[in-house]
Structures are given as C-alpha cells and as structure tokens.
Write an enzyme that holds these catalytic residues in place. Structure first.
Site, short mmCIF file in Angstrom:
data_model
loop_
_atom_site.label_atom_id
_atom_site.label_comp_id
_atom_site.label_asym_id
_atom_site.label_seq_id
_atom_site.Cartn_x
_atom_site.Cartn_y
_atom_site.Cartn_z
N HIS A 6 -1.71 4.08 -6.31
CA HIS A 6 -1.21 5.30 -5.65
C HIS A 6 -1.57 6.51 -6.52
CE1 HIS A 6 1.44 8.25 -3.87
NE2 HIS A 6 1.54 7.44 -2.82
N GLU A 24 -5.85 8.36 1.14
CA GLU A 24 -4.77 9.35 0.99
C GLU A 24 -5.29 10.54 0.18
OE1 GLU A 24 -0.66 7.51 1.37
OE2 GLU A 24 -1.24 7.18 -0.69
C1 PEP Z 1 2.47 8.51 0.03
O1 PEP Z 1 3.33 8.52 -0.85
O2 PEP Z 1 1.66 7.59 0.05
C2 PEP Z 1 2.47 9.58 1.02
C3 PEP Z 1 1.55 9.58 1.93
O3 PEP Z 1 3.46 10.53 0.90
P1 PEP Z 1 3.82 11.68 1.96
O4 PEP Z 1 3.87 11.03 3.31
O5 PEP Z 1 5.16 12.18 1.50
O6 PEP Z 1 2.74 12.71 1.88
#
Ligand code: PEP
Length: 251
Positions: free
Chosen positions: A94, A166
């Site tokens: 992450h 992400e």
């Molecule tokens: C995450 O922690 O993987 C994430 C996508 O957080 P958020 O949805 O708060 O942006």
C-alpha cells in the site's frame, strides 16, 4: 465472475467500532451476491472479525504481512499467522506503507512470495505520486513497481493475483481519476504482466482493481468500466451507508 469490493479500514476503527461495522456489513451487504466483499480491519481485531465472519460470504484480508517467514521482527504479523486465523487475502505494498514506512519493492516482492507460500492471495497496490504524474513518469513508475514486485514469484502463473491501481494523488484526497483512464492502465499492466508471465495468465488469473477516493457518487462509473474487476475503498468504507451505496451502484 464476481467483482470485488475491498474495504481497507486502515487505522481508523477501534475494537467496538470494528465489530459493530462488521455486524452492519453482514446485515446490509448480504444481498449483493454479485460481489465478493472483503474487509481489512486492523491486525488487532482480525481474530474477532474472523469469528463474526464465519458462515458469511464476507472475506477477511490483512492490511499487511511481514517480509520474513517467522522469527525476530518485533511488531509484525507473518503471512502464516494471518492465514491461520482466517484471512483469505493480504494487501501488499500500500502506498501509505511505501511512503511513510519506506517499504521497498524488494520487501514487497518477499511479501508476495510469502503470501502465496502461506495460502494467501495478495492484493498488490501500485500507483504513481503526483510528482510522477506531473513529470509524465507514471508508466515508468508502474512498470518498475510491477516488475520488481513480481519478479520470480513462487506460485505464479498458477495462482490468482489482484492488482490494485491506486494513484497516490487520489488516495484520501477526494480526487479521482477518470474511470476511462483505466483502459490505458489495463493495457499497460497487461503488457508488463504478459512479458513477465503470459497473456493468458493476465486474462485468466489477474484481477485489476481501482482505488483512490471512491465514494457512493463516483463508484458507478468504475463499476461500469469493463476492465475494472473491483474497487479498493478506504475512508468511505468505514461508513456503512456509503458502503451500501457503493455496493448498490454495482447492480
Ligand atoms: C486506500 O486506502 O487504498 C484508499 C483507496 O483510500 P481512500 O479510499 O480513502 O482514498
């Protein structure tokens, strides 16, 4: 194929809040049989969460695992421990860990191997920072992250792999990418995975997720995108109502 909704509760909830939210998820989300719903509470509450999740379709994920099999690593939880208490998945790499805890690609690669060796399916997170994006380095960054994380992994290409794209600039910021952009991301990741393993591995065993400020308003356009196999949701997932609406928008 069921799409995935993964709820990453980060370090947001204490014990009672965690267990209460699991009870609400069980009640409100059971009708969404088109989704595989996965919760990732704090390690401290995995055991109690696993007990509550018995005989339900909800699955459990660890937010992280250690980069060694066992032994002297104070404060960490091994892949075997996470599997033993009932986790099916573990998040690996992450961006919050990469950035704030200096987690390296080499550690991430070890964690992926350990996940497979111990019966867990990794949810590998990759993504570029705002600077990478502004400098037009996104594709290079994603390529390096993927190649390093997935080099010589035991268990591949036979096992399932979840890749969560992400973008760091979208996590917890309220900014999301255009869902359309996932087509480009999919092409890029497919090319890299095909060169490391094979195109059929990508087609059959890899699931591509999006994560970054997903909420009940923007989720639908990602669900509708044909290359998106699921969503990784952080802060919105600690709100039962929002999670219900995110799940509902996949119908
Ligand atoms: C995450 O922690 O993987 C994430 C996508 O957080 P958020 O949805 O708060 O942006």
């Amino acid at each position: 194929m069921k799409k995935l909704l993964i709820a990453n509760w980060k370090m947001y909830l204490k014990e009672k809040q965690t267990l209460d939210l699991i009870k609400k998820y069980k009640e409100r989300l059971k009708k969404f049989s088109q989704l595989e719903i996965v919760v990732a509470p704090s390690d401290l509450y995995l055991i109690k969460s696993a007990e509550l999740l018995k005989k339900t379709k909800l699955k459990l994920a660890a937010q992280n695992i250690a980069q060694i099999e066992e032994g002297a690593l104070t404060g960490e939880v091994s892949a075997e421990m996470a599997h033993e208490i009932g986790c099916k998945y573990t998040i690996v790499g992450h961006s919050e860990r990469r950035i704030h805890l200096n987690e390296t690609d080499d550690q991430i690669n070890k964690k992926i191997n350990l996940a497979y060796n111990n019966g867990l399916t990794p949810i590998l997170c990759i993504g570029e920072t705002l600077k990478d994006k502004v400098d037009e380095n996104r594709d290079t960054v994603l390529t390096v992250q993927l190649r390093n994380a997935l080099s010589k992994v035991n268990g591949l290409p036979e096992k399932e792999l979840l890749i969560a794209y992400e973008p760091v600039w979208a996590i917890g910021t309220g900014k999301t990418m255009e869902a359309e952009e996932m087509l480009t991301i999919n092409r890029l990741i497919k090319r890299i995975i095909s060169s490391l393993y094979s195109e059929s591995f990508y087609e059959n065993k890899v699931k591509l997720l999006y994560g970054g400020s997903i909420n009940s308003i923007n989720a639908k356009e990602f669900w509708l995108n044909e290359v998106v196999d699921g969503l990784l949701v952080g802060s919105a997932s600690i709100d039962n109502e929002q999670t219900y609406n995110i799940a509902h928008s996949s119908l």
